[in-house]
Design an enzyme around this catalytic site. Structure first.
Site, PDB file in Angstrom:
ATOM      1  N   ASP A  90     -10.404  -3.559  -5.158  1.00 49.98           N
ATOM      2  CA  ASP A  90      -9.966  -2.633  -4.115  1.00 49.98           C
ATOM      3  C   ASP A  90     -10.981  -1.502  -3.941  1.00 49.98           C
ATOM      4  O   ASP A  90     -11.237  -0.745  -4.871  1.00 49.98           O
ATOM      5  CB  ASP A  90      -8.603  -2.054  -4.506  1.00 49.98           C
ATOM      6  CG  ASP A  90      -7.847  -1.455  -3.347  1.00 49.98           C
ATOM      7  OD1 ASP A  90      -8.496  -0.972  -2.393  1.00 49.98           O
ATOM      8  OD2 ASP A  90      -6.600  -1.472  -3.380  1.00 49.98           O
TER       9      ASP A  90
ATOM     10  N   SER B 214       0.834  -1.200   0.000  1.00 53.51           N
ATOM     11  CA  SER B 214       0.000   0.000   0.000  1.00 53.51           C
ATOM     12  C   SER B 214       0.879   1.264   0.000  1.00 53.51           C
ATOM     13  O   SER B 214       1.775   1.352  -0.832  1.00 53.51           O
ATOM     14  CB  SER B 214      -0.957  -0.077   1.194  1.00 53.51           C
ATOM     15  OG  SER B 214      -2.041   0.773   0.993  1.00 53.51           O
TER      16      SER B 214
ATOM     17  N   HIS C  66      -8.387  -4.773  -1.123  1.00 51.82           N
ATOM     18  CA  HIS C  66      -7.090  -4.223  -0.745  1.00 51.82           C
ATOM     19  C   HIS C  66      -6.325  -5.116   0.234  1.00 51.82           C
ATOM     20  O   HIS C  66      -6.831  -5.433   1.309  1.00 51.82           O
ATOM     21  CB  HIS C  66      -7.323  -2.850  -0.104  1.00 51.82           C
ATOM     22  CG  HIS C  66      -6.088  -2.018   0.045  1.00 51.82           C
ATOM     23  ND1 HIS C  66      -5.371  -1.568  -1.037  1.00 51.82           N
ATOM     24  CD2 HIS C  66      -5.448  -1.563   1.137  1.00 51.82           C
ATOM     25  CE1 HIS C  66      -4.356  -0.855  -0.594  1.00 51.82           C
ATOM     26  NE2 HIS C  66      -4.367  -0.831   0.711  1.00 51.82           N
TER      27      HIS C  66
END
Ligand SMILES: *[C@@H]1O[C@H](CO)[C@@H](O)[C@H](O)[C@H]1NC(C)=O
Ligand SMILES: *[C@@H]1O[C@H](CO)[C@@H](O)[C@H](O)[C@H]1NC(C)=O
Ligand SMILES: *[C@@H]1O[C@H](CO)[C@@H](O)[C@H](O)[C@H]1NC(C)=O
Length: 327
Positions: free
Chosen positions: A237, A119, A292
């Site tokens: 996501d 991330s 995610h």
């Protein structure tokens, strides 16, 4: 402490071979098939001591035995490290990491390292490559990273006061100097509908993406040194918005139109060397199923094999640590 006797041994051998011209010349460097060290930069809300992260480190060692793994941390306590994922000046954090890696006795003597960013850790590692790159990164892999920023702040879970406080501040004053200097996600906020404000005030992303008029050629040169840059996007996501940011795409949130990297000026004028990497087949646009950061061991293992496997690198005498199995 290991490298000294080893370099001396090599030197002695070299001197010996020079004294015996009838023999084939001894190589001054040794080729070895070894996995490079791996550095990992975790994401928002995570900390270096978390079990999940340790499991990833163990998996990396399991897939490529002998891999030395360094999990980046910005504080000495897990809570401090977690707090630094929300609060801080990213430019200073990247500089701190540059210092951390360059002063690590193992990393700094390795011929190169591989890098794994989860991330936001992904765009921060890219900034590390652009700004410092010592030790140099060979292969960079980023998962669900916000290379083109976020245009929407993530909602926090109810119990997390820190995140809620941060979110309130973010919403109230993204472009203020205070927020740009202290709130981490604001420093990669990028809404295509307010590009002028972004270009003027963004204290991190606009700089590392070389979007301002004056380009930093070092950023481009350093990024072009990557052997491979794997950009993984999570198909479903909904946490990092827009998800296509993982591939440097720009998304119009009103019309839903996605402008892929290859159609953007950033690419066409090659502000970051991404086009050069792409043309050499070194830029990978990959997808991962699911939301995610939903990663399975099986998938990670496959990726670790592909990107972080042993390589035939020339090991200079100072990298002799690697030969001794320290790596
Ligand atoms: C470009 O980036 C490098 C590395 O961070 C830095 O040393 C240099 O001062 C920058 N150059 C400009 C013109 O900003
Ligand atoms: C972040 O830190 C850098 C380096 O200390 C500094 O130059 C910059 O002004 C800071 N950014 C903000 C918005 O305060
Ligand atoms: C996004 O799409 C809307 C609707 O088509 C359009 O009005 C707007 O100008 C677009 N924004 C940008 C930055 O292109």
């Amino acid at each position: 402490m290991f490298s000294l006797p080893c370099s001396l041994a090599l030197l002695t051998l070299f001197t010996l071979s020079a004294a015996l011209p009838s023999r084939p010349p001894l190589r001054t460097t040794e080729s070895e098939l070894t996995p490079l060290p791996l550095i990992i930069w975790h994401g928002l809300g995570d900390n270096y001591a978390r079990d999940g992260l340790k499991a990833v480190a163990s998996l990396a060692e399991e897939v490529n035995p002998g891999t030395y793994v360094h999990i980046i941390k910005l504080a000495d306590s897990p809570s401090g490290d977690q707090q630094a994922t929300f609060l801080g000046n990213v430019t200073e954090q990247v500089a701190q990491v540059c210092e951390q890696l360059a002063s690590d006795p193992i990393l700094s003597t390795a011929p190169a390292v591989n890098a794994l960013g989860f991330s936001q850790g992904g765009q921060f590692l890219r900034a590390y490559v652009e700004r410092c790159n010592f030790p140099p990164v060979r292969n960079l892999v980023t998962f669900g990273s916000q290379h083109n920023g976020i245009s929407h702040f993530q909602s926090c879970s109810f119990s997390d006061w820190l995140c809620r406080g941060a979110e309130a501040l973010l919403r109230s004053g993204t472009w203020t100097e205070f927020v740009q200097g202290h709130m981490v996600p604001a420093q990669y906020f990028r809404d295509p509908e307010e590009l002028d404000a972004y270009l003027e005030h963004s204290s991190f992303l606009a700089d590392i993406n070389n979007e301002r008029e004056v380009k930093n050629s070092t950023y481009r040169e350093n990024l072009m040194k990557l052997n491979r840059f794997g950009m993984f996007m999570f198909e479903d996501d909904i946490t990092a918005v827009p998800k296509e940011s993982a591939w440097f795409a720009e998304v119009n949130m009103t019309s839903g139109k996605v402008t892929p990297l290859r159609e953007r000026q950033l690419y066409k004028d090659d502000w970051l060397g991404l086009k050069a990497l792409d043309e050499q087949g070194k830029l990978d646009f990959e997808t991962v199923p699911g939301e995610h950061m939903r990663l399975t061991d099986t998938l990670l293992a496959k990726i670790f094999q592909e990107y972080f496997g042993p390589v035939d690198v020339d090991v200079p005498p100072s990298g002799a640590l690697m030969k001794q199995g320290v790596f």
